[in-house]
Every structure is written in C-alpha cells, then in structure tokens.
Design a protein around this motif. Structure first.
Motif, mmCIF file in Angstrom:
data_model
loop_
_atom_site.group_PDB
_atom_site.id
_atom_site.type_symbol
_atom_site.label_atom_id
_atom_site.label_comp_id
_atom_site.label_asym_id
_atom_site.label_seq_id
_atom_site.Cartn_x
_atom_site.Cartn_y
_atom_site.Cartn_z
ATOM 1 N N LEU A 141 32.401 44.344 41.696
ATOM 2 C CA LEU A 141 33.011 44.523 42.551
ATOM 3 C C LEU A 141 34.231 45.070 42.965
ATOM 4 N N MET A 142 34.474 45.982 43.228
ATOM 5 C CA MET A 142 36.037 46.548 43.462
ATOM 6 C C MET A 142 36.525 46.220 45.125
ATOM 7 N N TYR A 143 37.714 45.775 44.966
ATOM 8 C CA TYR A 143 38.338 45.384 46.168
ATOM 9 C C TYR A 143 39.769 46.396 46.479
ATOM 10 N N PRO A 144 39.872 46.719 47.649
ATOM 11 C CA PRO A 144 41.226 47.562 48.041
ATOM 12 C C PRO A 144 42.521 47.092 47.607
ATOM 13 N N THR A 145 42.525 45.449 47.577
ATOM 14 C CA THR A 145 43.868 44.796 47.513
ATOM 15 C C THR A 145 43.555 43.859 46.294
ATOM 16 N N ASN A 146 44.794 43.378 45.742
ATOM 17 C CA ASN A 146 44.660 42.306 44.703
ATOM 18 C C ASN A 146 44.660 40.823 45.519
ATOM 19 N N PRO A 147 44.517 39.832 44.916
ATOM 20 C CA PRO A 147 44.843 38.399 45.777
ATOM 21 C C PRO A 147 46.246 38.446 46.533
ATOM 22 N N ASP A 148 46.138 37.527 47.444
ATOM 23 C CA ASP A 148 47.428 37.384 48.470
ATOM 24 C C ASP A 148 48.414 36.619 47.280
ATOM 25 N N MET A 149 47.865 35.691 46.858
ATOM 26 C CA MET A 149 48.800 34.720 46.077
ATOM 27 C C MET A 149 47.784 34.185 44.943
ATOM 28 N N VAL A 150 48.500 33.903 43.862
ATOM 29 C CA VAL A 150 48.054 33.297 42.587
ATOM 30 C C VAL A 150 49.059 32.109 42.154
ATOM 31 N N PHE A 151 48.432 30.840 42.076
ATOM 32 C CA PHE A 151 48.985 29.804 41.831
ATOM 33 C C PHE A 151 48.773 29.285 40.247
ATOM 34 N N MET A 152 49.543 29.102 39.318
ATOM 35 C CA MET A 152 49.456 28.493 37.861
ATOM 36 C C MET A 152 50.077 27.500 37.829
ATOM 37 N N ASP A 153 49.377 26.462 37.867
ATOM 38 C CA ASP A 153 50.052 24.981 37.640
ATOM 39 C C ASP A 153 49.884 24.910 36.079
ATOM 40 N N THR A 154 50.855 24.810 35.582
ATOM 41 C CA THR A 154 50.977 24.648 33.965
ATOM 42 C C THR A 154 50.512 23.514 33.607
ATOM 43 N N ILE A 155 50.919 22.150 34.346
ATOM 44 C CA ILE A 155 50.356 20.915 33.942
ATOM 45 C C ILE A 155 48.859 20.661 33.967
ATOM 46 N N VAL A 221 48.398 22.459 23.440
ATOM 47 C CA VAL A 221 47.268 22.059 24.250
ATOM 48 C C VAL A 221 46.219 21.086 23.788
ATOM 49 N N GLU A 222 46.134 21.160 22.388
ATOM 50 C CA GLU A 222 45.369 20.214 21.838
ATOM 51 C C GLU A 222 45.840 18.725 22.146
ATOM 52 N N ASN A 223 47.022 18.743 22.089
ATOM 53 C CA ASN A 223 47.831 17.278 22.601
ATOM 54 C C ASN A 223 47.898 17.103 24.061
ATOM 55 N N GLY A 224 47.412 17.924 24.815
ATOM 56 C CA GLY A 224 47.508 17.886 26.212
ATOM 57 C C GLY A 224 48.691 18.028 27.012
ATOM 58 N N VAL A 225 49.879 18.680 26.236
ATOM 59 C CA VAL A 225 50.945 18.988 26.647
ATOM 60 C C VAL A 225 51.426 20.512 26.946
ATOM 61 N N SER A 226 52.483 20.677 27.783
ATOM 62 C CA SER A 226 53.018 22.075 28.040
ATOM 63 C C SER A 226 54.270 22.352 27.476
ATOM 64 N N THR A 227 54.380 23.315 26.654
ATOM 65 C CA THR A 227 55.579 23.931 26.094
ATOM 66 C C THR A 227 56.088 24.955 26.343
ATOM 67 N N SER A 228 56.985 25.654 25.978
ATOM 68 C CA SER A 228 57.441 27.119 26.192
ATOM 69 C C SER A 228 56.240 27.990 25.752
ATOM 70 N N ALA A 229 55.791 27.783 24.434
ATOM 71 C CA ALA A 229 54.814 28.475 23.974
ATOM 72 C C ALA A 229 53.539 28.584 24.952
ATOM 73 N N VAL A 230 53.180 27.494 25.536
ATOM 74 C CA VAL A 230 52.069 27.132 26.382
ATOM 75 C C VAL A 230 52.363 28.046 27.558
ATOM 76 N N GLU A 231 53.446 27.938 28.327
ATOM 77 C CA GLU A 231 53.815 28.615 29.383
ATOM 78 C C GLU A 231 53.687 30.202 29.170
#
Length: 367
Positions: A141-155, A221-231
């Motif tokens: 299903l195609m839309y004329p526009t992309n989502p208005d905002m995307v929130f990525m909470d890295t924690i 991620v296996e250890n449940g943490v966020s690092t620069s690599a994860v970001e």
C-alpha cells in the motif's frame, strides 16, 4: 524518468527519545490514537502518556491485534473516529507501524512512528506491507508522503530481543544490492522515479556500516546495552536502509521473501531473516563474484542469519520437494513483483535454480 528521493519530515534518535514525543507531537495534533500490541503497550504506555500529558495532548490507547491486514486497519480506523482522535502514534514492530501508517492515511491525519525494535526498515517508508489474516503477503500500500516523525529510543531498542535486532540487519543487508540492480536496470523505485546519487550513497553506507559495526553491535545488545556500534546499526537498520530501499529500489531479495510467505513452515521466521536468504539468492541470480558471496555468507553466518533452506524452516525431512520451491519461485515472479526490476529477464525456473544453489553455498560454508 525523474530521479526522486524521499524521507520522513523528522527523524529523532537517541537515548530516551520517547520522552520527547509530547514536545514534538503537539506540533501536529492535540489528540492521538496510540496503537501497540500488549507487550509493547506495557513497556511504553506510561512514557508516552506522561509525555503527551505534559504538553496538554490527549490520547487513546488501543491494542494492535498482530496482523497488518485490511480488517485490522478498518477496525482501528473506526476506533480513531469514535474517539475523535486527530493523529496516530504507532509503537512496536513493522506490522504495528505499517498498520498505524495505513490508519492515518485513510483518515487523513498525521502519523508518528515509534519503533521498539530495529528489525526492519518499515518505520521511515511511505508504504505498508499488507498481509492476509493468515499472514501471507497480499500487496504493497503506497502513500503520497512518508511518516511525519520517527522516534528511535535507543535504550528501548537495545533491550529488545537480539534475534529481532539481527533480523533488522538481514533486512538492511539487501538495500545496497537491490538498489544496485535497480540502478543498472533504471527501474522505477518506490519513490516513483529512478534512484539518485544520494539514495545510492545511503544504500552503500548502510552496507558498509553493517559490515563494520554489525557483529560488535550484536554482542552489545546481547548484554542489553547501547554502544556507539548499536547506535550506528540502529541508524543503518532504520534510516539508511529505509531511505535506501525506498529511493534506490527493491529487486529480487524482497520478492523472494514474499515468495517464501506461501510456505507455512516459514511463517515463524522474521521478515529480515527471509530477506537475508533472499539477498544470497539474488547474488546467485546475478552470478556475483566469489568474493562478494563469501562476504555476505560470512556476515550472515557470524550474526546467525539464515544461509540455508533448513534455517528458514524448509527441511528435506519435512517434505521438501521440487514442487514447494517452485511454488516459492513462481510467487517471487508474480506480475508486479519487484524481482522484475533486475537488469535481466527473471523466470521461475531461474529463481528455483538460484534458491537451490544459494542453499548449497550455505551448506558448504557452514560445513
């Protein structure tokens, strides 16, 4: 043909990003329908509700039933209208987010997308993948526009199941190779034109980031943490892959994924896992170099992405037959499928041969 690139109006990524949803959400609506499944609702509801209340924004929370189907889209649309909501917030994985986009589109309201996993590139795109009630692929299903905002909470994303995080890398893996094929064939992309230098640049950066950061990110991620690599992998899985696939094009890998949805034994596999095997199959179709094949085989094997048919649920002992794989091949080559964006003619027979050869390569690599 015009060259086109498109993206969300705003992409917000970082630790505790979800706590800011009220601050940004109030710019677009004063009353939101919030859609999430039960597990995700338990994790995020208090954060979203408190953030919206702080900014005097109303909300109604409704559970997502699990399938991005036409029935579910219509049901949630009725909930939105009954509660006089003027915006949609979709929270969770790809199917919940695709459903939220569809509900917002049909009701002409803004949509905010909140992935809780980095398992695919659906969050940024101007499309939804619609499935039947049984989970079989039905249509885009195609839309004329992309989502208005995307929130990525890295924690939040870093605490999601590792398998989902890795599946996102499987989905992102296809971006560069499918975009490259579309560029060679000058195919029309999901954005409605030919790819741009910027889109192909993002697709290539996505691939390079996966190779450089993927294994390190998995260990974190296996250890449940966020690092620069994860970001960096979260950005690759979501933004780089999202803009890359939409504006540089889809080809064989995703079509072969769609083909595998006809087999019930593959329904337990995640989208990105099947796409990873589809990518390997596309490289066989292209007769890619041994070096490129080995790079992809090594990447997938180290991360635990499937490189054999058995790993996606198709086992010889379970009734593996020529007929089953030919069914997949035929579905992959259905009229309108993205496999026809390849820079050469593709037939079910060629796909069948490529699937079996990809499986043989995977078996040999693992041995």
């Amino acid at each position: 043909m015009l060259q086109i690139i498109q993206s969300p109006s705003k992409y917000i990524q970082g630790p505790n990003a979800l706590q800011k949803i009220g601050c940004y959400g109030k710019l677009l609506a004063d009353h939101y329908l919030v859609i999430a499944d039960k597990v995700v609702m338990n994790i995020t509801k208090d954060i979203i509700e408190n953030s919206l209340k702080t900014e005097s924004v109303q909300s109604h929370f409704e559970l997502f039933n699990g399938e991005c189907s036409k029935n579910e889209i219509h049901r949630l649309g009725d909930v939105l209208k009954a509660n006089n909501c003027r915006g949609v917030i979709g929270v969770g994985g790809g199917k919940a987010l695709d459903t939220a986009k569809a509900v917002a589109y049909y009701n002409k309201v803004p949509v905010l997308i909140v992935p809780t996993i980095a398992s695919n590139d659906a969050p940024t795109s101007a499309l939804s993948v619609i499935y039947t009630e049984k989970g079989e692929f039905e249509e885009y299903l195609m839309y004329p526009t992309n989502p208005d905002m995307v929130f990525m909470d890295t924690i939040i994303v870093a605490k999601a199941p590792v398998r989902l995080f890795v599946a996102g890398m499987g989905d992102a893996l296809s971006t560069y190779f499918e975009g490259r094929a579309c560029s060679m064939s000058r195919a029309k992309t999901m954005a409605g034109g030919q790819s741009t230098l910027a889109a192909m640049g993002l697709a290539k950066l996505c691939y390079e980031t996966l190779l450089e950061e993927g294994y390190k990110a998995k260990l974190a991620v296996e250890n449940g943490v966020s690092t620069s690599a994860v970001e960096r992998i979260i950005e690759a899985n979501t933004y780089l892959s999202g803009i890359g696939f939409e504006s540089s094009g889809l080809a064989a890998a995703h079509a072969i994924h769609n083909g595998f949805t006809v087999l019930e034994e593959c329904h337990h596999m995640y989208h990105g896992e099947k796409v990873a095997f589809g990518t390997l199959t596309q490289l066989v179709l292209e007769n890619a170099s041994e070096e490129e094949l080995e790079t992809v085989l090594d990447f997938c094997d180290r991360l635990g992405l499937p490189i054999t048919l058995a790993q996606i649920g198709v086992k010889e002992g379970d009734g593996f037959t020529e007929k089953k794989i030919m069914e997949v091949a035929k579905a992959s080559c259905a009229e309108g499928e993205t496999i026809h964006n390849m820079p050469f003619k593709v037939t079910p027979e060629r796909v069948y041969a490529a699937i079996l050869t990809a499986d043989a390569l995977g078996k040999a690599w693992r041995a």
